[in-house]
Design a protein around this motif. Sequence first.
Motif, PDB file in Angstrom:
ATOM      1  N   PRO A  38     -11.353  -2.541 -13.078  1.00  0.00           N
ATOM      2  CA  PRO A  38     -12.228  -3.695 -12.785  1.00  0.00           C
ATOM      3  C   PRO A  38     -11.824  -4.479 -11.553  1.00  0.00           C
ATOM      4  O   PRO A  38     -12.675  -4.887 -10.765  1.00  0.00           O
ATOM      5  N   GLU A  39     -10.500  -4.701 -11.372  1.00  0.00           N
ATOM      6  CA  GLU A  39     -10.114  -5.514 -10.214  1.00  0.00           C
ATOM      7  C   GLU A  39     -10.371  -4.775  -8.916  1.00  0.00           C
ATOM      8  O   GLU A  39     -10.718  -5.391  -7.905  1.00  0.00           O
ATOM      9  N   HIS A  40     -10.256  -3.449  -8.936  1.00  0.00           N
ATOM     10  CA  HIS A  40     -10.561  -2.661  -7.733  1.00  0.00           C
ATOM     11  C   HIS A  40     -12.050  -2.633  -7.468  1.00  0.00           C
ATOM     12  O   HIS A  40     -12.502  -2.735  -6.329  1.00  0.00           O
ATOM     13  N   ARG A  41     -12.792  -2.485  -8.546  1.00  0.00           N
ATOM     14  CA  ARG A  41     -14.242  -2.448  -8.399  1.00  0.00           C
ATOM     15  C   ARG A  41     -14.765  -3.787  -7.850  1.00  0.00           C
ATOM     16  O   ARG A  41     -15.619  -3.821  -6.978  1.00  0.00           O
ATOM     17  N   LEU A  42     -14.187  -4.841  -8.370  1.00  0.00           N
ATOM     18  CA  LEU A  42     -14.674  -6.172  -7.984  1.00  0.00           C
ATOM     19  C   LEU A  42     -14.405  -6.457  -6.512  1.00  0.00           C
ATOM     20  O   LEU A  42     -15.290  -6.904  -5.774  1.00  0.00           O
ATOM     21  N   ILE A  43     -13.201  -6.165  -6.070  1.00  0.00           N
ATOM     22  CA  ILE A  43     -12.890  -6.495  -4.688  1.00  0.00           C
ATOM     23  C   ILE A  43     -13.670  -5.604  -3.721  1.00  0.00           C
ATOM     24  O   ILE A  43     -14.055  -6.020  -2.620  1.00  0.00           O
ATOM     25  N   ALA A  71      -1.446   4.821   6.387  1.00  0.00           N
ATOM     26  CA  ALA A  71      -2.434   4.896   5.299  1.00  0.00           C
ATOM     27  C   ALA A  71      -2.722   3.509   4.742  1.00  0.00           C
ATOM     28  O   ALA A  71      -3.856   3.222   4.339  1.00  0.00           O
ATOM     29  N   MET A  72      -1.722   2.663   4.726  1.00  0.00           N
ATOM     30  CA  MET A  72      -1.930   1.300   4.224  1.00  0.00           C
ATOM     31  C   MET A  72      -2.806   0.478   5.174  1.00  0.00           C
ATOM     32  O   MET A  72      -3.365  -0.535   4.777  1.00  0.00           O
ATOM     33  N   ARG A  73      -2.913   0.983   6.441  1.00  0.00           N
ATOM     34  CA  ARG A  73      -3.707   0.212   7.419  1.00  0.00           C
ATOM     35  C   ARG A  73      -5.057   0.851   7.723  1.00  0.00           C
ATOM     36  O   ARG A  73      -5.771   0.399   8.615  1.00  0.00           O
ATOM     37  N   SER A 133     -11.378   9.757   6.718  1.00  0.00           N
ATOM     38  CA  SER A 133     -12.773  10.180   6.656  1.00  0.00           C
ATOM     39  C   SER A 133     -13.365   9.906   5.285  1.00  0.00           C
ATOM     40  O   SER A 133     -14.507   9.418   5.163  1.00  0.00           O
ATOM     41  N   ARG A 134     -12.604  10.217   4.235  1.00  0.00           N
ATOM     42  CA  ARG A 134     -13.101   9.961   2.886  1.00  0.00           C
ATOM     43  C   ARG A 134     -13.290   8.463   2.638  1.00  0.00           C
ATOM     44  O   ARG A 134     -14.268   8.054   2.004  1.00  0.00           O
ATOM     45  N   MET A 135     -12.336   7.683   3.123  1.00  0.00           N
ATOM     46  CA  MET A 135     -12.461   6.232   2.924  1.00  0.00           C
ATOM     47  C   MET A 135     -13.692   5.693   3.656  1.00  0.00           C
ATOM     48  O   MET A 135     -14.436   4.860   3.124  1.00  0.00           O
ATOM     49  N   LEU A 167      -7.605  -4.432  -1.612  1.00  0.00           N
ATOM     50  CA  LEU A 167      -8.800  -3.805  -1.041  1.00  0.00           C
ATOM     51  C   LEU A 167      -8.478  -2.399  -0.525  1.00  0.00           C
ATOM     52  O   LEU A 167      -9.259  -1.451  -0.706  1.00  0.00           O
ATOM     53  N   SER A 168      -7.333  -2.273   0.076  1.00  0.00           N
ATOM     54  CA  SER A 168      -6.951  -0.966   0.594  1.00  0.00           C
ATOM     55  C   SER A 168      -6.788   0.034  -0.537  1.00  0.00           C
ATOM     56  O   SER A 168      -7.269   1.179  -0.458  1.00  0.00           O
ATOM     57  N   ARG A 169      -6.123  -0.373  -1.592  1.00  0.00           N
ATOM     58  CA  ARG A 169      -5.943   0.537  -2.734  1.00  0.00           C
ATOM     59  C   ARG A 169      -7.294   0.877  -3.368  1.00  0.00           C
ATOM     60  O   ARG A 169      -7.529   2.011  -3.780  1.00  0.00           O
ATOM     61  N   SER A 170      -8.194  -0.117  -3.420  1.00  0.00           N
ATOM     62  CA  SER A 170      -9.503   0.111  -4.023  1.00  0.00           C
ATOM     63  C   SER A 170     -10.296   1.129  -3.211  1.00  0.00           C
ATOM     64  O   SER A 170     -10.954   2.016  -3.767  1.00  0.00           O
ATOM     65  N   ARG A 171     -10.247   0.998  -1.916  1.00  0.00           N
ATOM     66  CA  ARG A 171     -10.984   1.944  -1.071  1.00  0.00           C
ATOM     67  C   ARG A 171     -10.402   3.350  -1.193  1.00  0.00           C
ATOM     68  O   ARG A 171     -11.135   4.349  -1.199  1.00  0.00           O
ATOM     69  N   THR A 172      -9.092   3.426  -1.288  1.00  0.00           N
ATOM     70  CA  THR A 172      -8.467   4.732  -1.444  1.00  0.00           C
ATOM     71  C   THR A 172      -8.885   5.375  -2.755  1.00  0.00           C
ATOM     72  O   THR A 172      -9.214   6.575  -2.812  1.00  0.00           O
TER      73      THR A 172
END
Lengths: 306, 158
Positions: B103-108, A7-9, A41-43, B137-142
Amino acid sequence: MDDFFAAMRLSALLDNTLDADEKVLVEQAIRESPRLRVQYSRMMTAVELVRSQGNADPPEILEQKILDRLRSDGTLKAPWSKHLPKRQTLLIAGAVVAGVSLAWWSWPRTPQTAVSPLPEEEPLEQALAPPVNLKESPVLPTAPPEVVRMKRKPAPTKKPSFKPAPITKPAPTSAPTPVSNPTRTPPKPIRGSVPQWEDEAEELPIPAVEMGSGITRLRLFPTETDALYELDNWASQQGITLDTPPRTLSTEDNLARLELTLTGGQIVDLLNTLERLGPLHQVEPPDAHLSETASVPVEIEVQYQP
Amino acid sequence: MVAASGRHLHAATRELVNRHSSIVYALCFRWLNNEEQAIEVCVDAFAEVFAEKNPAAPFQVRLFRIVSSTLEQTHTPAVVIRTAPKQRSLGNLLSRCMAALEPEHRLILLLRDLCGLGIDTIAEVLEVPERTAYSRLSRSRTELAREVARHSSPMDVV
């Protein structure tokens, strides 16, 4: 691969920045885990949403506003603009340049001297002539004064005589007869008043003389009949022998011609003598040859009153 | 070109403005949801980046650093959530989801997926290590995926 690490990747898989080995492992984990499949898929949907809907068209005035701001801040200037002088200095410099230009154009100019034509090729005899000794002859080296005269036709009804012969006066309405020699310089009165009858005498055929040979030509209009004798006496006092003695002169048409060789000082004395005898005209100016010591040929035409 | 612009070359300055103004405006508009404020932030950012005397970073990095700093200090207005299905759109959905992020998630997210900056550039802009930028970035997309799933119906996202 563990679902947590997979998930992190997912984000890196979307950006395609994973190594080949990691990419295989993550894709295998996604196929094996329904939870990861939904998460991936959601991402992917969210990223596509941002990429497709996130962009906003800028208003047309945006760029112009930015440039206006940069211009007002002084950023949008040419690199050499800081070296330019101030506007007031430019105006003063422009005014000075315009004034100088105007003065230059309006300044009166001296006419350009015409370039003299190249001298004609001198004849072989002159080219081979010996050089002139300037110490012995301070006069400008000129050709010897060869006077070529046209023989006047003697009047058919007159004989040589010292008595003035009457001249037929032309009709006053007739135009003056043009001079036969076009190179002849009109006489200039230098001393005394020109008698009225001189104009009439000019209408007589005047012997043509060669001009420009350095001869000083004078024309005397004597008021007395013994002017030739006076000239003879003056020449005797000066120790000058007349080339043409007055007594042998022909006085046809009341005209006699004397030829003398004088220095500059003698010419001055001669002019004073001639002045007493009557009005005097100088036919050809010999200023370039006037000198106290140099000898100058002088020709005197004595024109008696008809 | 940046060096030339630093010497106040007119044409280079115009070219830099032309190249970056639209993407910077999109970032500002998506963050602020206001056209006038977005223009104002853009103009100020360009004026500030061109006024720098001794730039120590590339023009793009300096420009987005100034914009990011300005946007992070700006209060994000509340996004009006339209409940009527006909008024929903993908743009509104994105705005709502973005507003829900930190904000930091939105920005990245915007720097990466909207402005198209690379991770190395983003790390320079945010002044964080690249690995930190990756994980953020990964956390922001999630988070965004979660918000999109929460705010959208199956018909919204085709």
